[in-house]
Design a protein around this motif. Structure first.
Motif, PDB file in Angstrom:
ATOM      1  N   TYR A   1      -8.189  -5.918   6.720  1.00 28.44           N
ATOM      2  CA  TYR A   1      -9.381  -6.431   6.034  1.00 28.44           C
ATOM      3  C   TYR A   1      -8.990  -7.470   4.986  1.00 28.44           C
ATOM      4  O   TYR A   1      -9.551  -8.560   4.944  1.00 28.44           O
ATOM      5  CB  TYR A   1     -10.144  -5.271   5.387  1.00 28.44           C
ATOM      6  CG  TYR A   1     -11.315  -5.716   4.560  1.00 28.44           C
ATOM      7  CD1 TYR A   1     -12.495  -6.114   5.164  1.00 28.44           C
ATOM      8  CD2 TYR A   1     -11.242  -5.758   3.172  1.00 28.44           C
ATOM      9  CE1 TYR A   1     -13.578  -6.532   4.413  1.00 28.44           C
ATOM     10  CE2 TYR A   1     -12.319  -6.178   2.408  1.00 28.44           C
ATOM     11  CZ  TYR A   1     -13.477  -6.559   3.033  1.00 28.44           C
ATOM     12  OH  TYR A   1     -14.537  -6.978   2.281  1.00 28.44           O
TER      13      TYR A   1
ATOM     14  N   ALA B   1      -4.289   3.824   9.108  1.00 27.03           N
ATOM     15  CA  ALA B   1      -5.317   3.571   8.090  1.00 27.03           C
ATOM     16  C   ALA B   1      -4.870   2.447   7.152  1.00 27.03           C
ATOM     17  O   ALA B   1      -5.672   1.580   6.784  1.00 27.03           O
ATOM     18  CB  ALA B   1      -5.604   4.840   7.297  1.00 27.03           C
TER      19      ALA B   1
ATOM     20  N   ILE C   1      -6.808  -1.163   6.515  1.00 28.53           N
ATOM     21  CA  ILE C   1      -7.146  -1.663   5.174  1.00 28.53           C
ATOM     22  C   ILE C   1      -6.486  -3.013   4.935  1.00 28.53           C
ATOM     23  O   ILE C   1      -7.117  -3.950   4.430  1.00 28.53           O
ATOM     24  CB  ILE C   1      -6.730  -0.639   4.103  1.00 28.53           C
ATOM     25  CG1 ILE C   1      -7.576   0.623   4.233  1.00 28.53           C
ATOM     26  CG2 ILE C   1      -6.852  -1.225   2.705  1.00 28.53           C
ATOM     27  CD1 ILE C   1      -7.052   1.804   3.437  1.00 28.53           C
TER      28      ILE C   1
ATOM     29  N   GLU D   1       0.824  -1.211   0.000  1.00 30.33           N
ATOM     30  CA  GLU D   1       0.000   0.000   0.000  1.00 30.33           C
ATOM     31  C   GLU D   1       0.858   1.260   0.000  1.00 30.33           C
ATOM     32  O   GLU D   1       0.533   2.238  -0.679  1.00 30.33           O
ATOM     33  CB  GLU D   1      -0.923   0.024   1.220  1.00 30.33           C
ATOM     34  CG  GLU D   1      -2.033  -0.968   1.184  1.00 30.33           C
ATOM     35  CD  GLU D   1      -2.798  -1.031   2.489  1.00 30.33           C
ATOM     36  OE1 GLU D   1      -3.958  -1.452   2.440  1.00 30.33           O
ATOM     37  OE2 GLU D   1      -2.250  -0.653   3.549  1.00 30.33           O
TER      38      GLU D   1
END
Length: 169
Positions: A151, A144, A148, A116
């Motif tokens: 998940y 954050a 993410i 990411e």
């Protein structure tokens, strides 16, 4: 949501305790604007550090509650070690059962967050005209990214770890 609330509360509590301890150690001078500003800076410094450690602690503690509970029609099951001969579902999961699974999950999180970050860096470099490469990066962006990645990690975890499987409930 539970992970976010518990890490924030623990980090705020410990940071406040450290700030209060430092304030008392320095003589508990009268509170004026400069002292309050200094205390806020001390609190902010310790909050970022303690938040990192509380996140690791609650990631380990929280993974236990994910197994054997039904979420949207699916559940994660923790299996006994395949080297023991027979593979069975572990009904009562202890923290000792989770160490190897948590290490694999943590490494998966690290790889996903790294991916990411690379993607965000490329998008940032192509979209914005910044001189510094990581102007946008701070602890809140990292948090954050971790949420993410968390998940997507549960989707990938059953393929990467033989002791975890996803079943319908």
């Amino acid at each position: 949501m539970r992970l976010s609330v518990t890490t924030l509360v623990l980090a705020a509590f410990i940071s406040a305790a450290i700030t209060l301890f430092i304030y008392i150690q320095e003589g508990a001078v009268a509170l004026d604007e400069q002292v309050i500003d200094a205390l806020f800076k001390v609190f902010s410094f310790w909050f970022a550090l303690v938040w990192d450690f509380s996140l690791l602690l609650f990631l380990f503690r929280g993974i236990k509650h994910i197994f054997n509970r039904c979420y949207s029609g699916y559940t994660l099951e923790l299996l006994s070690c395949p080297n023991e001969g027979s593979v069975q579902k572990i009904e009562h999961i202890g923290y000792g059962d989770l160490v190897k699974v948590w290490r694999k999950w943590l490494m998966l999180l690290i790889w996903l967050v790294g991916s990411e970050m690379i993607l965000a860096t490329v998008v940032s470099k192509l979209s914005f005209s910044h001189d510094a490469l990581f102007d946008w990066f701070h602890i809140y962006v990292l948090y954050a990214f971790i949420l993410i990645a968390g998940y997507f990690s549960f989707i990938i975890l059953s393929a990467k770890c033989k002791r975890v499987r996803v079943v319908k409930c």
